[in-house]
Scaffold this motif. Structure first.
Motif, PDB file in Angstrom:
ATOM      1  N   PHE A 104       1.659 -26.123 -26.250  1.00 55.22           N
ATOM      2  CA  PHE A 104       1.704 -26.954 -25.051  1.00 55.22           C
ATOM      3  C   PHE A 104       0.583 -27.982 -25.056  1.00 55.22           C
ATOM      4  O   PHE A 104       0.788 -29.161 -24.792  1.00 55.22           O
ATOM      5  CB  PHE A 104       1.540 -26.083 -23.796  1.00 55.22           C
ATOM      6  CG  PHE A 104       2.778 -25.332 -23.424  1.00 55.22           C
ATOM      7  CD1 PHE A 104       3.910 -25.397 -24.218  1.00 55.22           C
ATOM      8  CD2 PHE A 104       2.818 -24.562 -22.281  1.00 55.22           C
ATOM      9  CE1 PHE A 104       5.055 -24.706 -23.879  1.00 55.22           C
ATOM     10  CE2 PHE A 104       3.959 -23.868 -21.925  1.00 55.22           C
ATOM     11  CZ  PHE A 104       5.069 -23.938 -22.737  1.00 55.22           C
ATOM     12  N   THR A 105      -0.635 -27.482 -25.352  1.00 58.60           N
ATOM     13  CA  THR A 105      -1.789 -28.375 -25.368  1.00 58.60           C
ATOM     14  C   THR A 105      -1.560 -29.517 -26.354  1.00 58.60           C
ATOM     15  O   THR A 105      -1.822 -30.684 -26.062  1.00 58.60           O
ATOM     16  CB  THR A 105      -3.054 -27.591 -25.759  1.00 58.60           C
ATOM     17  OG1 THR A 105      -3.115 -26.426 -24.969  1.00 58.60           O
ATOM     18  CG2 THR A 105      -4.294 -28.420 -25.555  1.00 58.60           C
ATOM     19  N   LEU A 106      -1.047 -29.144 -27.521  1.00 61.47           N
ATOM     20  CA  LEU A 106      -0.776 -30.129 -28.562  1.00 61.47           C
ATOM     21  C   LEU A 106       0.220 -31.178 -28.077  1.00 61.47           C
ATOM     22  O   LEU A 106      -0.015 -32.389 -28.183  1.00 61.47           O
ATOM     23  CB  LEU A 106      -0.222 -29.396 -29.784  1.00 61.47           C
ATOM     24  CG  LEU A 106      -0.011 -30.233 -31.035  1.00 61.47           C
ATOM     25  CD1 LEU A 106      -1.349 -30.388 -31.738  1.00 61.47           C
ATOM     26  CD2 LEU A 106       0.984 -29.557 -31.963  1.00 61.47           C
ATOM     27  N   VAL A 107       1.357 -30.707 -27.509  1.00 66.94           N
ATOM     28  CA  VAL A 107       2.391 -31.630 -27.038  1.00 66.94           C
ATOM     29  C   VAL A 107       1.847 -32.541 -25.950  1.00 66.94           C
ATOM     30  O   VAL A 107       2.063 -33.752 -25.952  1.00 66.94           O
ATOM     31  CB  VAL A 107       3.610 -30.849 -26.495  1.00 66.94           C
ATOM     32  CG1 VAL A 107       4.580 -31.786 -25.820  1.00 66.94           C
ATOM     33  CG2 VAL A 107       4.286 -30.114 -27.602  1.00 66.94           C
ATOM     34  N   PHE A 108       1.099 -31.934 -25.045  1.00 61.21           N
ATOM     35  CA  PHE A 108       0.587 -32.732 -23.934  1.00 61.21           C
ATOM     36  C   PHE A 108      -0.356 -33.824 -24.418  1.00 61.21           C
ATOM     37  O   PHE A 108      -0.235 -34.986 -24.044  1.00 61.21           O
ATOM     38  CB  PHE A 108      -0.135 -31.835 -22.924  1.00 61.21           C
ATOM     39  CG  PHE A 108      -0.485 -32.577 -21.694  1.00 61.21           C
ATOM     40  CD1 PHE A 108       0.432 -32.685 -20.674  1.00 61.21           C
ATOM     41  CD2 PHE A 108      -1.693 -33.217 -21.577  1.00 61.21           C
ATOM     42  CE1 PHE A 108       0.139 -33.413 -19.556  1.00 61.21           C
ATOM     43  CE2 PHE A 108      -1.993 -33.949 -20.458  1.00 61.21           C
ATOM     44  CZ  PHE A 108      -1.083 -34.044 -19.438  1.00 61.21           C
ATOM     45  N   ALA A 109      -1.302 -33.437 -25.273  1.00 61.52           N
ATOM     46  CA  ALA A 109      -2.273 -34.419 -25.763  1.00 61.52           C
ATOM     47  C   ALA A 109      -1.573 -35.509 -26.572  1.00 61.52           C
ATOM     48  O   ALA A 109      -1.907 -36.695 -26.469  1.00 61.52           O
ATOM     49  CB  ALA A 109      -3.326 -33.722 -26.610  1.00 61.52           C
ATOM     50  N   PHE A 110      -0.573 -35.114 -27.359  1.00 64.21           N
ATOM     51  CA  PHE A 110       0.151 -36.093 -28.158  1.00 64.21           C
ATOM     52  C   PHE A 110       0.935 -37.058 -27.258  1.00 64.21           C
ATOM     53  O   PHE A 110       0.936 -38.272 -27.475  1.00 64.21           O
ATOM     54  CB  PHE A 110       1.098 -35.361 -29.115  1.00 64.21           C
ATOM     55  CG  PHE A 110       1.782 -36.263 -30.078  1.00 64.21           C
ATOM     56  CD1 PHE A 110       1.060 -36.909 -31.074  1.00 64.21           C
ATOM     57  CD2 PHE A 110       3.142 -36.505 -29.978  1.00 64.21           C
ATOM     58  CE1 PHE A 110       1.696 -37.763 -31.955  1.00 64.21           C
ATOM     59  CE2 PHE A 110       3.782 -37.354 -30.861  1.00 64.21           C
ATOM     60  CZ  PHE A 110       3.049 -37.988 -31.858  1.00 64.21           C
ATOM     61  N   GLY A 111       1.567 -36.503 -26.215  1.00 65.94           N
ATOM     62  CA  GLY A 111       2.278 -37.359 -25.265  1.00 65.94           C
ATOM     63  C   GLY A 111       1.334 -38.325 -24.570  1.00 65.94           C
ATOM     64  O   GLY A 111       1.664 -39.491 -24.358  1.00 65.94           O
ATOM     65  N   ALA A 112       0.137 -37.828 -24.230  1.00 66.90           N
ATOM     66  CA  ALA A 112      -0.865 -38.684 -23.603  1.00 66.90           C
ATOM     67  C   ALA A 112      -1.237 -39.823 -24.548  1.00 66.90           C
ATOM     68  O   ALA A 112      -1.378 -40.979 -24.136  1.00 66.90           O
ATOM     69  CB  ALA A 112      -2.101 -37.866 -23.251  1.00 66.90           C
ATOM     70  N   MET A 113      -1.369 -39.490 -25.839  1.00 71.45           N
ATOM     71  CA  MET A 113      -1.746 -40.522 -26.798  1.00 71.45           C
ATOM     72  C   MET A 113      -0.643 -41.573 -26.936  1.00 71.45           C
ATOM     73  O   MET A 113      -0.926 -42.767 -27.025  1.00 71.45           O
ATOM     74  CB  MET A 113      -2.045 -39.893 -28.156  1.00 71.45           C
ATOM     75  CG  MET A 113      -2.760 -40.824 -29.085  1.00 71.45           C
ATOM     76  SD  MET A 113      -3.060 -40.076 -30.688  1.00 71.45           S
ATOM     77  CE  MET A 113      -1.441 -40.084 -31.397  1.00 71.45           C
ATOM     78  N   LEU A 114       0.614 -41.130 -26.927  1.00 71.98           N
ATOM     79  CA  LEU A 114       1.717 -42.094 -27.017  1.00 71.98           C
ATOM     80  C   LEU A 114       1.699 -43.051 -25.830  1.00 71.98           C
ATOM     81  O   LEU A 114       1.882 -44.267 -25.987  1.00 71.98           O
ATOM     82  CB  LEU A 114       3.061 -41.372 -27.064  1.00 71.98           C
ATOM     83  CG  LEU A 114       3.500 -40.806 -28.405  1.00 71.98           C
ATOM     84  CD1 LEU A 114       4.883 -40.191 -28.268  1.00 71.98           C
ATOM     85  CD2 LEU A 114       3.520 -41.896 -29.457  1.00 71.98           C
ATOM     86  N   ALA A 115       1.481 -42.493 -24.617  1.00 73.23           N
ATOM     87  CA  ALA A 115       1.419 -43.351 -23.437  1.00 73.23           C
ATOM     88  C   ALA A 115       0.231 -44.309 -23.543  1.00 73.23           C
ATOM     89  O   ALA A 115       0.335 -45.496 -23.225  1.00 73.23           O
ATOM     90  CB  ALA A 115       1.307 -42.501 -22.171  1.00 73.23           C
ATOM     91  N   GLY A 116      -0.895 -43.778 -24.015  1.00 72.48           N
ATOM     92  CA  GLY A 116      -2.069 -44.624 -24.202  1.00 72.48           C
ATOM     93  C   GLY A 116      -1.798 -45.712 -25.228  1.00 72.48           C
ATOM     94  O   GLY A 116      -2.227 -46.865 -25.063  1.00 72.48           O
ATOM     95  N   PHE A 117      -1.068 -45.359 -26.281  1.00 70.57           N
ATOM     96  CA  PHE A 117      -0.692 -46.328 -27.311  1.00 70.57           C
ATOM     97  C   PHE A 117       0.119 -47.460 -26.689  1.00 70.57           C
ATOM     98  O   PHE A 117      -0.133 -48.647 -26.946  1.00 70.57           O
ATOM     99  CB  PHE A 117       0.107 -45.610 -28.405  1.00 70.57           C
ATOM    100  CG  PHE A 117       0.578 -46.482 -29.533  1.00 70.57           C
ATOM    101  CD1 PHE A 117      -0.325 -47.258 -30.251  1.00 70.57           C
ATOM    102  CD2 PHE A 117       1.920 -46.525 -29.873  1.00 70.57           C
ATOM    103  CE1 PHE A 117       0.110 -48.062 -31.293  1.00 70.57           C
ATOM    104  CE2 PHE A 117       2.366 -47.320 -30.915  1.00 70.57           C
ATOM    105  CZ  PHE A 117       1.456 -48.100 -31.632  1.00 70.57           C
ATOM    106  N   ALA A 118       1.102 -47.081 -25.851  1.00 70.22           N
ATOM    107  CA  ALA A 118       1.926 -48.094 -25.184  1.00 70.22           C
ATOM    108  C   ALA A 118       1.048 -49.031 -24.361  1.00 70.22           C
ATOM    109  O   ALA A 118       1.183 -50.265 -24.428  1.00 70.22           O
ATOM    110  CB  ALA A 118       2.964 -47.428 -24.286  1.00 70.22           C
ATOM    111  N   GLY A 119       0.111 -48.455 -23.596  1.00 68.47           N
ATOM    112  CA  GLY A 119      -0.775 -49.280 -22.772  1.00 68.47           C
ATOM    113  C   GLY A 119      -1.642 -50.189 -23.623  1.00 68.47           C
ATOM    114  O   GLY A 119      -1.872 -51.351 -23.296  1.00 68.47           O
TER     115      GLY A 119
END
Lengths: 306, 329
Positions: free
Chosen positions: A191-206
């Motif tokens: 879960f932690t992994l997925v969450f952090a990775f999803g956060a990074m993708l959103a950050g990448f978009a920004g």
């Protein structure tokens, strides 16, 4: 007319790709953890702000992007460990409330750190300018680069999810969390992994959108709602659904805004048409969502919830 | 087993009903005395704050009706506040100033909007329902943002408040306050009767166990949709009063943050008992006022407060009271 259509179509695809980057993380978190995260748009905004800061400090687009990605990853990890971890077993209502509180905290925190005036990020010189497409039509290189980056990310995600061990665990976790846990997989770490990775993708978009958009505190909210629409259309938990949904929403929204008034002009007088068009255009996406849900309540690629 | 579960709540219910009704009556009496207090300490702003609290209490109570009793977490309820507010603004712009007509228009438009969006949203459940109601709420928001004839993004100032039988009675803040309080008491009585009726029991039953309700012959959808529509209409009444109180309408009334705040009010007070929503509206608005006096960055602390309440005080104020009295949380 055709060249305008092509231009807007590309703009729509570019917007769709951006939405996909945001929706991908969101749909994974929804699908695997059954978790409502209103704070996902905030991660997109933080990514853009970090990009603005790091690009200014380092003076380089690439270095700024790399640092911003790392920082949003860390930010996502911290959020997960401090708050989200405690919410997985709670009701959706509690999750909505806590993440809503988080949105308020981060929005205000950003205002304290970066102030209220919008920031700008300089365009990298390598990707500045336009290239000819067909005939006299020019298109900015940077927007094409965004499309390319989004497609590469989508391909990468597809490979990871369908052809690696972690991806297999993700798919298994989305189908039945408790069985995966019972088979000896550390679900909490997953879960932690997925969450952090999803956060990074959103950050990448920004981060990648920041050179063509002004960076301000409201930027996360409009995309968050559209990302929700994307996920609802695509079906919760489905990356493929998120990809097609994002492109659909991006293209329909962009074309609706530019061609809605033009189409209306054929049936009513110009001033009324532009007024009605401007009023209806923002609603087109939601009407699309309603229509798709009416036919398929679980979205295009969703498993039936009932 | 089934006999036990059927009778246990029936036994536990009467004292709890009495307590929450008494608390509600005490709250109403307290509200009724606010103008006296405002006169004593000579603070006219107190009356304005109290009016806002009463208005939001109506909206929060309406939301509690579906959120607490029907487990429908609507994240788009601010749309109905906006519909109510714009009913005042748009009708007034065309010279129709009567409060009754404003209310009628607000309720009718809300009923149609709620029936359509609710009909679609209720085909889904859980996370989907939250996101879809949120999306429909934003749809309404963007509609009014792009409605440039009525101020667009900036909103518009109302020339004057609604009239009652042609008389500008509501121009007096005191009258407006008591009118709002009257609506709150009446709608509370209506909601309390509604949740105790057969209709309310089917709704609560569906919340507890949808499949069992279907098994004993109830189709949940019409009940849920009716509750959704009633709740939307009640919220639009709050919108009409809100526009009159602030003498200003803007799409910001229906921003998703506003919907979030309504949920916050309901949960702070404790869901599923109507009185809690009234208390929650009071706590949320007073806390907001107090924090914004202390610091410009009050949202930071309000957000922090929310996260802490969710993590460490589930059930809100009602949950706290219940734990103190030794019941289940």
């Amino acid at each position: 007319m055709t060249s305008l259509f092509l231009l807007q179509l590309l703009n729509g695809v570019q917007f769709g790709v951006l939405l996909f980057l945001i929706a991908a993380g969101l749909t994974l978190v929804f699908g695997i953890m059954d978790f409502v995260n209103l704070a996902h748009g905030v991660l997109y905004m933080v990514g853009a702000y970090l990009m603005a800061t790091f690009a200014m400090i380092t003076g380089s687009f690439a270095a700024g992007l790399a640092l911003a990605l790392a920082a949003t990853l860390v930010f996502g990890l911290v959020l997960e460990l401090l708050v989200f971890r405690k919410l997985y077993d709670r009701s959706h209502l509690d999750q909505v409330l806590a993440t809503f509180g988080l949105v308020m905290i981060v929005n205000e925190g950003v205002r304290i750190i970066w102030g209220t005036s919008p920031l700008t990020v300089p365009m990298p010189p390598l990707l500045a300018g336009s290239i000819p497409l067909v005939g006299p039509l020019q298109y900015p290189v940077y927007r094409l680069a965004i499309i390319a980056a989004g497609l590469v990310t989508a391909l990468g995600l597809w490979l990871v999810i369908n052809h690696t061990r972690v991806g297999m665990l993700l798919r298994a976790g989305a189908t039945n969390r408790s069985i995966v846990s019972a088979l000896g997989v550390n679900v909490s770490r997953l879960f932690t992994l997925v969450f952090a990775f999803g956060a990074m993708l959103a950050g990448f978009a920004g981060a990648i959108i920041s050179p063509i958009l002004s960076v301000d505190t409201g930027m996360g909210e409009s995309v968050l709602i559209l990302a929700f629409v994307v996920i609802v259309i695509g079906g919760i938990g489905s990356i493929r659904g998120a990809f097609l949904g994002a492109l659909l929403v991006g293209v329909v929204d962009t074309l609706g805004r530019s061609f809605g008034p033009i189409l209306l002009r054929t049936i009513m007088d110009p001033s009324a048409a532009s007024q009605t068009g401007r009023t209806l255009a923002p609603m087109v996406v939601y009407i699309l969502m309603a229509a798709i849900l009416f036919a398929r309540p679980a979205g295009l690629f969703g498993r039936n919830t009932s | 087993m089934s006999a036990n579960t059927a009778t246990a709540p029936a036994k536990a219910l009467p004292p709890r009903v009495a307590l929450r009704t008494w608390v509600a009556i005490a709250l109403f009496a307290g509200f009724a005395l606010v103008p006296v207090l405002a006169g004593l300490i000579d603070d006219p702003f107190l009356l304005v704050t109290a009016t806002r609290i009463v208005v939001f209490a109506i909206a929060a109570m309406a939301l509690d009706l579906i959120l607490g009793y029907g487990a429908m977490v609507s994240f788009g309820h601010a749309a109905y506040l906006g519909i109510g507010a714009y009913a005042v603004a748009i009708l007034s712009a065309y010279g129709i100033t009567d409060l009754g007509l404003h209310l009628l228009a607000a309720v009718m438009v809300s009923a149609v909007f709620a029936a359509i969006t609710g009909g679609i949203s209720l085909r889904t459940r859980g996370v989907y329902f939250i996101m879809i109601t949120l999306a429909f709420g934003q749809m309404a928001y963007f509609f009014f943002v792009s409605l440039s004839a009525f101020g667009g993004d900036d909103g518009m100032t109302l020339g004057r408040r609604s009239t009652v039988f042609g008389q500008p009675l509501l121009e007096d803040n005191l009258v407006l306050f008591y009118v709002a309080l009257g609506f709150l008491v009446a709608l509370y009585a209506f909601s309390a009767a509604l949740v105790r009726s057969r209709f309310g029991r089917v709704l609560t039953g569906t919340r507890e166990n949808r499949i069992r309700m279907q098994a004993i012959g109830f189709a949940p959808f019409p009940y849920q949709l009716t509750a959704f529509v009633i709740s939307g209409c009640m919220t639009s009444v709050a919108g009409v009063l809100l526009a009159n109180q602030s003498e200003f309408v803007s799409p910001a009334f229906m921003n998703w943050h506003r919907s979030g705040e309504l949920i916050v009010m309901v949960v702070l007070g404790g869901i599923g008992n109507l009185t809690g929503a009234i208390g929650g509206a009071m706590i949320a608005l007073l806390l907001e006022d107090w924090l914004s006096l202390l610091t410009r960055h009050w949202r930071l602390f309000f957000g922090l407060f929310l996260v802490l309440v969710v993590l460490y005080a589930p059930g809100g104020v009602t949950g706290l009271i219940r734990r103190i009295r030794g019941g289940p949380p």
